[in-house]
Scaffold this motif. Sequence first.
Motif, PDB file in Angstrom:
ATOM      1  N   ARG A   1       0.776  -1.198  -0.117  1.00 45.56           N
ATOM      2  CA  ARG A   1       0.112   0.083   0.089  1.00 45.56           C
ATOM      3  C   ARG A   1       0.798   1.308  -0.173  1.00 45.56           C
ATOM      4  O   ARG A   1       1.741   1.254   0.757  1.00 45.56           O
ATOM      5  CB  ARG A   1      -1.035   0.002   1.176  1.00 45.56           C
ATOM      6  N   PRO A   2       0.675   2.181  -0.904  1.00 52.13           N
ATOM      7  CA  PRO A   2       1.424   3.317  -0.702  1.00 52.13           C
ATOM      8  C   PRO A   2       0.953   4.286   0.259  1.00 52.13           C
ATOM      9  O   PRO A   2      -0.239   4.268   0.760  1.00 52.13           O
ATOM     10  CB  PRO A   2       1.241   4.086  -2.215  1.00 52.13           C
ATOM     11  N   TYR A   3       1.676   5.165   0.852  1.00 52.51           N
ATOM     12  CA  TYR A   3       1.451   6.404   1.811  1.00 52.51           C
ATOM     13  C   TYR A   3       2.018   7.456   1.439  1.00 52.51           C
ATOM     14  O   TYR A   3       3.054   7.704   0.835  1.00 52.51           O
ATOM     15  CB  TYR A   3       2.170   5.967   3.191  1.00 52.51           C
ATOM     16  N   ALA A   4       1.343   8.636   1.781  1.00 53.22           N
ATOM     17  CA  ALA A   4       1.765   9.905   1.444  1.00 53.22           C
ATOM     18  C   ALA A   4       2.029  10.704   2.831  1.00 53.22           C
ATOM     19  O   ALA A   4       1.040  10.446   3.786  1.00 53.22           O
ATOM     20  CB  ALA A   4       0.546  10.687   0.669  1.00 53.22           C
ATOM     21  N   ALA A   5       3.036  11.774   2.900  1.00 55.25           N
ATOM     22  CA  ALA A   5       3.147  12.539   4.095  1.00 55.25           C
ATOM     23  C   ALA A   5       1.731  13.241   4.335  1.00 55.25           C
ATOM     24  O   ALA A   5       1.144  13.728   3.430  1.00 55.25           O
ATOM     25  CB  ALA A   5       4.308  13.180   3.885  1.00 55.25           C
ATOM     26  N   LYS A   6       1.424  13.532   5.636  1.00 56.21           N
ATOM     27  CA  LYS A   6       0.519  14.096   6.139  1.00 56.21           C
ATOM     28  C   LYS A   6       1.043  15.182   7.261  1.00 56.21           C
ATOM     29  O   LYS A   6       1.875  14.652   7.836  1.00 56.21           O
ATOM     30  CB  LYS A   6      -0.678  13.232   6.568  1.00 56.21           C
ATOM     31  N   GLN A   7       0.082  16.198   7.554  1.00 57.56           N
ATOM     32  CA  GLN A   7       0.218  17.097   8.439  1.00 57.56           C
ATOM     33  C   GLN A   7      -0.479  16.770   9.485  1.00 57.56           C
ATOM     34  O   GLN A   7      -1.717  16.114   9.425  1.00 57.56           O
ATOM     35  CB  GLN A   7       0.138  18.682   8.074  1.00 57.56           C
ATOM     36  N   GLY A   8      -0.488  17.102  10.779  1.00 59.72           N
ATOM     37  CA  GLY A   8      -1.524  17.054  11.937  1.00 59.72           C
ATOM     38  C   GLY A   8      -0.815  15.862  12.817  1.00 59.72           C
ATOM     39  O   GLY A   8      -0.069  15.184  12.492  1.00 59.72           O
ATOM     40  N   GLU A   9      -2.197  15.516  13.396  1.00 60.58           N
ATOM     41  CA  GLU A   9      -2.263  14.070  14.370  1.00 60.58           C
ATOM     42  C   GLU A   9      -2.222  12.698  13.703  1.00 60.58           C
ATOM     43  O   GLU A   9      -2.854  12.682  12.593  1.00 60.58           O
ATOM     44  CB  GLU A   9      -3.154  14.324  15.418  1.00 60.58           C
ATOM     45  N   ALA A  10      -1.433  11.899  14.275  1.00 61.25           N
ATOM     46  CA  ALA A  10      -1.582  10.495  13.758  1.00 61.25           C
ATOM     47  C   ALA A  10      -2.769   9.594  13.965  1.00 61.25           C
ATOM     48  O   ALA A  10      -3.001   9.875  15.161  1.00 61.25           O
ATOM     49  CB  ALA A  10      -0.339   9.748  14.163  1.00 61.25           C
ATOM     50  N   GLU A  11      -3.383   9.054  13.166  1.00 60.31           N
ATOM     51  CA  GLU A  11      -4.713   8.266  13.283  1.00 60.31           C
ATOM     52  C   GLU A  11      -4.347   6.844  13.277  1.00 60.31           C
ATOM     53  O   GLU A  11      -3.398   6.390  12.438  1.00 60.31           O
ATOM     54  CB  GLU A  11      -5.904   8.825  12.385  1.00 60.31           C
ATOM     55  N   LYS A  12      -5.318   5.996  13.710  1.00 61.33           N
ATOM     56  CA  LYS A  12      -5.346   4.617  13.354  1.00 61.33           C
ATOM     57  C   LYS A  12      -5.210   4.388  11.963  1.00 61.33           C
ATOM     58  O   LYS A  12      -6.088   4.844  11.079  1.00 61.33           O
ATOM     59  CB  LYS A  12      -6.424   3.773  14.108  1.00 61.33           C
ATOM     60  N   GLY A  13      -4.158   3.397  11.430  1.00 64.06           N
ATOM     61  CA  GLY A  13      -4.139   3.114  10.044  1.00 64.06           C
ATOM     62  C   GLY A  13      -3.089   3.908   9.462  1.00 64.06           C
ATOM     63  O   GLY A  13      -2.314   3.742   8.397  1.00 64.06           O
ATOM     64  N   ASP A  14      -2.662   5.341  10.116  1.00 61.11           N
ATOM     65  CA  ASP A  14      -1.445   5.999   9.603  1.00 61.11           C
ATOM     66  C   ASP A  14      -0.168   5.460   9.745  1.00 61.11           C
ATOM     67  O   ASP A  14      -0.126   4.403  10.694  1.00 61.11           O
ATOM     68  CB  ASP A  14      -1.373   7.347  10.401  1.00 61.11           C
ATOM     69  N   ARG A  15       0.922   5.670   8.970  1.00 62.42           N
ATOM     70  CA  ARG A  15       2.286   4.960   9.418  1.00 62.42           C
ATOM     71  C   ARG A  15       3.055   6.147   9.924  1.00 62.42           C
ATOM     72  O   ARG A  15       3.147   7.090   9.247  1.00 62.42           O
ATOM     73  CB  ARG A  15       2.859   4.634   7.905  1.00 62.42           C
ATOM     74  N   VAL A  16       3.743   5.878  10.952  1.00 64.63           N
ATOM     75  CA  VAL A  16       4.357   6.740  11.673  1.00 64.63           C
ATOM     76  C   VAL A  16       5.852   6.147  11.837  1.00 64.63           C
ATOM     77  O   VAL A  16       6.150   5.203  12.163  1.00 64.63           O
ATOM     78  CB  VAL A  16       3.969   7.091  13.180  1.00 64.63           C
ATOM     79  N   HIS A  17       6.798   7.105  11.391  1.00 64.59           N
ATOM     80  CA  HIS A  17       8.218   6.540  11.442  1.00 64.59           C
ATOM     81  C   HIS A  17       8.745   7.213  12.765  1.00 64.59           C
ATOM     82  O   HIS A  17       8.643   8.549  13.107  1.00 64.59           O
ATOM     83  CB  HIS A  17       8.995   7.501  10.292  1.00 64.59           C
TER      84      HIS A  17
END
Length: 450
Positions: free
Chosen positions: A157-173
Amino acid sequence: MQVTELLAEGLKREYRVVLPAAELDAKANARLNELKDKVRLNGFRPGKVPVAHLKRMYGKSVLAEVIDQAVNEANNQIVEDNGFKLALQPKVELPQDEAAVNEVIEGKADLTFTVGLEVLPKIELGDFKSIALDKPVLAVSDEEIEDTLTRIAESNRPYAAKQGEAEKGDRVHINFVGSIDGEKFEGGSGEDIPLVLGSNSFIPGFEDQLIGIKEDETRTVEVTFPAEYQAAHLAGKAASFEVTARMIESPAELPQGDEFAKALGLESYDALREQVKSRIAQEHNGQSRNKVKRRLLDALDGLHQFEVPPSLAQQEFDGIWNSVTSEMEAQKRTFADEGTTEEEARADYDKIAKRRVRLGLVLAEIGEKNNIQVTDDEVTRAVVERARQFPGQEQQVWEFYRQNAQALASLRAPIFEEKVVDFLLELAKVNEVPVTREELYAEDEADKAA
């Protein structure tokens, strides 16, 4: 040569061998005669050196060489005359008294030594056609294929950088440093580790505490390692992690159809689906074979009960025991943690060692009696396959096996075993029994013991 049997107990034999001094002297003289035409000494023409002169100069060293050869010949003669198959190399005990040794070397006394042998038992093979086995089989279901395709898609699955708070399903480095009672512990740190929140990849409770984290924010995450955690020194302990979010990414849509397949290097989605089906079938067939093979070995063990060579059993036990105790030491576990004692564990592993040796001898006997052989081409293919497991080091792996006979034998042995198993399964009555996936992959007590 005079041979006297001193011991015939179980699979152990011991003999006293006497090699007359005259016999050794005659062999030494014959050897010196061979050397006469080869030795170059000042004052003598080639081939004209008197044997008596050679004997004065080289007699002791030649006799020592003759004795070594005579001992080996005597051992081989004992084995051949008695029709023995040896479990290990003969154990030779030569005279230790210096004066006695010198008398033998000087040709003044007979050579008397003992040779200890450990022989292989004579194996009466059972009736393999009487063996009946249930072979679990499982067809590949559409559900399995779709589940696997979904997992492949998720992993791509591709991911794209986002601003704001991390939600369930987001990928955090994340970067993290863990500690227990204020002390950092081995394996408790990492940098730029991608973590999909909600994937349950980390310790329970870890990911939940990162919901709402922002880029460059640092949080303290408090968790407790599960009681059954694989690293025994961490199991059940409370830990604290300082976690910093380096980057947050949101998931994009899953790739689908032919476009998804082409991204993986395949022509179409149908081709991808067929490849997935083939791989699942391969896994099922491999597990099915493992199960029926274990049942076959159980049947062979039941058909063939005999004493195994003590030294071979001890070698096998030592290998098992060293592996078990090393693993327990690494995990900081004791026999009490395993619900047993060292004495009981030793008894159990001794039985396992003897079973392994017994089955190895049975399989070898079956292979010999039925002319089952491993070809050079089969070994070569195994070396090539092994080399492929080390990308960039293929040539080094190839040279290692080419120059190491023992390592090459370690590849030949499992090939031989599988060919013997195939031979036996052709003779046995094998009944295919449809099972569920849970049943096929369940590890029962018999499997553990095997």
